[in-house]
Scaffold this active site. Sequence first.
Site, PDB file in Angstrom:
ATOM      1  CG  HIS A   1      -2.051  -0.922   1.206  1.00 40.06           C
ATOM      2  ND1 HIS A   1      -2.698  -1.339   2.342  1.00 40.06           N
ATOM      3  CD2 HIS A   1      -2.667  -1.540   0.177  1.00 40.06           C
ATOM      4  CE1 HIS A   1      -3.669  -2.176   2.015  1.00 40.06           C
ATOM      5  NE2 HIS A   1      -3.674  -2.315   0.701  1.00 40.06           N
TER       6      HIS A   1
ATOM      7  CG  HIS B   1     -10.261  -7.025  -3.447  1.00 34.80           C
ATOM      8  ND1 HIS B   1     -10.732  -5.741  -3.541  1.00 34.80           N
ATOM      9  CD2 HIS B   1      -9.101  -6.948  -2.724  1.00 34.80           C
ATOM     10  CE1 HIS B   1      -9.889  -4.930  -2.917  1.00 34.80           C
ATOM     11  NE2 HIS B   1      -8.893  -5.619  -2.430  1.00 34.80           N
TER      12      HIS B   1
ATOM     13  CD  GLU C   1      -5.821  -2.786  -2.269  1.00 30.85           C
ATOM     14  OE1 GLU C   1      -6.512  -3.560  -1.583  1.00 30.85           O
ATOM     15  OE2 GLU C   1      -5.095  -1.894  -1.784  1.00 30.85           O
TER      16      GLU C   1
ATOM     17  CG  ASP D   1      -3.152  -6.642  -3.622  1.00 30.24           C
ATOM     18  OD1 ASP D   1      -4.047  -5.859  -3.986  1.00 30.24           O
ATOM     19  OD2 ASP D   1      -3.197  -7.258  -2.541  1.00 30.24           O
TER      20      ASP D   1
ATOM     21  CG  HIS E   1      -9.497  -4.214   2.427  1.00 27.71           C
ATOM     22  ND1 HIS E   1      -8.546  -3.215   2.442  1.00 27.71           N
ATOM     23  CD2 HIS E   1      -9.190  -4.978   1.364  1.00 27.71           C
ATOM     24  CE1 HIS E   1      -7.694  -3.386   1.459  1.00 27.71           C
ATOM     25  NE2 HIS E   1      -8.054  -4.453   0.788  1.00 27.71           N
TER      26      HIS E   1
ATOM     27  CG  ASP F   1      -7.399  -8.397   0.385  1.00 29.40           C
ATOM     28  OD1 ASP F   1      -6.421  -9.035  -0.046  1.00 29.40           O
ATOM     29  OD2 ASP F   1      -7.714  -7.270  -0.050  1.00 29.40           O
TER      30      ASP F   1
ATOM     31  CE1 TYR G   1      -3.545  -9.129   4.638  1.00 33.18           C
ATOM     32  CE2 TYR G   1      -5.643  -9.436   5.738  1.00 33.18           C
ATOM     33  CZ  TYR G   1      -4.902  -9.349   4.575  1.00 33.18           C
ATOM     34  OH  TYR G   1      -5.528  -9.493   3.358  1.00 33.18           O
TER      35      TYR G   1
ATOM     36  CG  HIS H   1      -2.488 -11.007   0.585  1.00 34.79           C
ATOM     37  ND1 HIS H   1      -1.629 -10.648  -0.427  1.00 34.79           N
ATOM     38  CD2 HIS H   1      -3.505 -10.118   0.551  1.00 34.79           C
ATOM     39  CE1 HIS H   1      -2.123  -9.581  -1.053  1.00 34.79           C
ATOM     40  NE2 HIS H   1      -3.263  -9.242  -0.483  1.00 34.79           N
TER      41      HIS H   1
HETATM   42 FE1  FEO Z   1      -7.165  -5.434  -0.961  1.00 38.32          FE
HETATM   43 FE2  FEO Z   1      -4.849  -7.792  -1.219  1.00 38.32          FE
HETATM   44  O1  FEO Z   1      -5.816  -6.344  -1.809  1.00 38.32           O
END
Ligand code: FEO
Length: 395
Positions: free
Chosen positions: A23, A79, A81, A83, A145, A164, A192, A225
Amino acid sequence: MAKKLTEKVAWVGKVDWELKRFHGDEYSVDKGSSYNSYLVRDEKTVLIDTVWQPFDKEFVARLKQEIDLKQIDYIVANHNEIDHSGALPELMREIPGTPIYCTATGEKIIRGHFHQDWNFVNVKTGDTLDIGQSKLVFVEAPMLHWPDSMMTYMTGENILFSNDAFGQHFATETLYNDTADQAELYEEAIKYYANILTPFSNFVTKKIQEVLALNLPVSMICPSHGVIWKENPAQIIEHYLKWADSYRENQITIVYDTMWESTRKMAEGIAEGINIADPTVKIKLINSAKTDKNDVITQIFRSKAVLVGSSTINNGILHSVSGLLEMIKGMKFKGKKGSAFGSYGWSGEGVKQITKFLDESGFDIVNDGQRLLWVPDEAAYASCVEYGKKFSEAL
Ligand code: FEO
């Protein structure tokens, strides 16, 4: 290399052993991370999520070793984002017409990132996709999130692809929770949660209760992750329910920054007083200018009370403390108590400013705080010990 999880499911993600910042600079990573992507092969073939853009070519090249890309019938983007969606452009160059299943918000985010008119299929909670003997069931999880987040459940294999949620920034070679160092795994899991999910705790509780009410058997939780929860996957759900419920341990964190050591001496005196009043409480003494900010947030997350200290400078407070207070505000912590302290030479507004900030951040303020002029002598140090005792007794 792909790793076989079940007869029908393989992990095809990327372990990022060298990651240090995530991030931007907002999240420190101590033990690497992984971007988990999954290949599901039934009568139809589905790719669930991709990886971060720097690994896009490697991801697609390795996927080609596993499967002819043209055999991929559907892509699920839980999701978006960067990544998880970062390798989509590289992949879609090869299979441009493949349908991408995502939420309506997910489509907007993918379009906003990549500006491509791909074949989007919007899904909502309860929608299903038949892939042969198994079915994929979609469950929207907004604000877990991001607003586009969703989870995908695979019947038959009983796998929850949670994205996530339930993840950790934690690189392992084996991928599974039971073969990881348990202390390291839980340290990364709570960090996390504390830093990424705390502001959304209400959503966490509601979503978990909603999913549990479906009574779906879960043999594996595959997040995006870190480790896959294979051995007793319910354990991480139980932890999330605890963490989302105004979590606090019997811990007090004293976090401060100091110009010429006076505020540090105050912090040490206060810690001594707390320990005298309650020898059972864990006390964390942290200099915010010398400690990783995400580790500080994790300790605050664990605490029932927090004391924040700063010298007064230029009618304000030291920047490491003001930066930390800004993070604390965004976390929307619940059920925590707090107060301020600090030394000063002439104007001395720092304590009042910190107290106001803590109050506005939802902390239950214990008292007006403690201010000391110049360098604490023996009597002033004793007053800090006394202040610490009274603070502890007031909790
Ligand atoms: Fe919210 Fe692992 O991206």
